[in-house]
Design a protein around this motif. Structure first.
Motif, PDB file in Angstrom:
ATOM      1  N   SER A   1       0.624  -1.303   0.272  1.00 35.10           N
ATOM      2  CA  SER A   1       0.153   0.264   0.140  1.00 35.10           C
ATOM      3  C   SER A   1       0.767   1.404   0.150  1.00 35.10           C
ATOM      4  CB  SER A   1      -0.954   0.234   1.325  1.00 35.10           C
ATOM      5  OG  SER A   1      -2.122  -1.365   1.364  1.00 35.10           O
TER       6      SER A   1
ATOM      7  N   ASP B   1      -6.021  -1.350  -4.867  1.00 36.58           N
ATOM      8  CA  ASP B   1      -5.282  -1.375  -3.705  1.00 36.58           C
ATOM      9  C   ASP B   1      -5.738  -2.711  -3.470  1.00 36.58           C
ATOM     10  OD1 ASP B   1      -3.537  -2.726  -1.138  1.00 36.58           O
ATOM     11  OD2 ASP B   1      -3.324  -0.016  -0.660  1.00 36.58           O
ATOM     12  N   GLU B   2      -5.671  -3.902  -3.457  1.00 36.53           N
ATOM     13  CA  GLU B   2      -6.945  -5.152  -2.867  1.00 36.53           C
ATOM     14  C   GLU B   2      -8.730  -4.835  -3.633  1.00 36.53           C
ATOM     15  OE1 GLU B   2      -6.044  -6.960   0.612  1.00 36.53           O
ATOM     16  OE2 GLU B   2      -4.262  -5.625   1.019  1.00 36.53           O
TER      17      GLU B   2
HETATM   18 MG   LIG Z   1      -2.157  -2.993   2.119  1.00 39.57          MG
END
Ligand SMILES: [Mg+2]
Ligand SMILES: Nc1ncnc2c1ncn2[C@@H]1O[C@H](COP(=O)(O)OP(=O)(O)OP(=O)(O)O)[C@@H](O)[C@H]1O
Length: 286
Positions: free
Chosen positions: A47, A168-169
């Motif tokens: 991240s 991000d994910e």
């Molecule tokens: Mg992360």
């Protein structure tokens, strides 16, 4: 010219004994049109890397060139403008505003640009059609499935025609059907507009969609692998078979497999109903 070039980029948090090295002299070159999966254990800096690349955070050391321009000297407002015009963000938690309709959420970046309401709604509606959820434009985010909510978030990320999408994910909160929907939509965007996409995932299966996989550990890139579209990356495949991978998706897949193993007519339920009926009759009789 590379779209993104990181040279010895480090990111440190905290001071003295409490310093965390979130990024440790990362070198990374990303060309326009790449579709990159970033993998690595929790806390490995994925991240942080996304935030630095997305101009949400500045490196502590090193050089970051975006489209050949050093971003180190940009003022906060210049970085914000570049971010708005160049980059679309997608997050695990969708980040939609619950008090706005899907259409209003998608049109929001255009409202910030000062576009009149009729024009921005028309544009937002066209993008919702493109991501396949135009029929939900007057719904509120909490009336959508997870997959649909993420498609709405993708529509919002697309509204400024970004050259780069950072996710991000994006499938972290989705079941396997929702994950497939989102990944196929990202693939379609990648193929149709040659948009550069970087996504973080804990799921080795999703490396099938990527053309390259970057593996992180302790803030460093430890492996960088080009992959054939449609096949799980080599290193990710090792992870898949050697470690118990735990994502929400895996949990759900496990649950649905369990459901299939349960006999179709559980006898306990029938007994309970019968029992309740008898006792109800007794009540009436009394
Ligand atoms: Mg992360
Ligand atoms: N704002 C912050 N302040 C202090 N430390 C931070 C901050 N953000 C991240 N860190 C630390 O930096 C390291 C990298 O964090 P990061 O969030 O980038 O990891 P990650 O790979 O995204 O993990 P996850 O898979 O759990 O999302 C971790 O040790 C984390 O605790």
């Amino acid at each position: 010219m590379a779209l993104i070039k990181l040279e010895d980029v480090s990111k440190l948090y905290g001071f003295g004994d409490a310093t965390t090295v979130a990024l440790d002299e990362v070198n990374l070159v990303i060309e326009k049109g790449e579709f990159i999966a970033v993998m690595g254990p929790s806390g490995s800096g994925k991240s942080t890397l996304m935030n630095v690349i997305g101009l949400l955070d500045r490196p502590s050391n090193g050089r970051y060139m975006l489209e050949g321009r050093s971003v180190a000297r940009l003022r906060a407002d210049q970085a914000a403008k570049l971010r708005r015009d160049l980059i679309g963000f997608i997050f695990q938690s969708f980040n939609l505003l619950n008090r706005l309709t899907v259409l209003e959420n998608v049109a929001l970046p255009l409202a910030y640009k000062g576009m009149p309401v009729a024009k921005r709604n028309k544009q937002a509606s066209a993008i919702l059609e493109r991501v396949g959820i135009q029929s939900r434009e007057y719904f509120y985010p909490n009336q959508l499935s997870g997959g649909q909510a993420q498609c709405a978030a993708i529509a919002r990320a697309l509204v400024n025609s970004p050259k780069l999408i950072i996710a991000d994910e994006p499938t972290g909160n989705l079941d396997s059907a929702g994950s497939r929907l989102v990944m196929e939509l990202l693939s379609e965007i990648h193929l149709s507009a040659n948009t550069t996409i970087i996504f973080v995932t804990h799921n080795p299966e999703l490396t099938r969609y990527a053309s390259r996989v970057v593996y992180m550990h302790d803030g460093a890139i430890i492996h960088d692998e080009k992959t054939a579209f449609g096949s799980v990356a080599l290193r990710a495949r090792q992870v898949l078979y050697t470690l118990p991978v735990k994502t929400v998706e895996d949990d759900l897949a496990g649950v649905s497999a369990l459901m299939k193993a349960i006999p179709s007519k559980p006898p306990i339920r029938r007994k309970t109903r019968k029992h309740r009926k008898v006792s109800d009759k007794n009540k009436v009789a009394r």
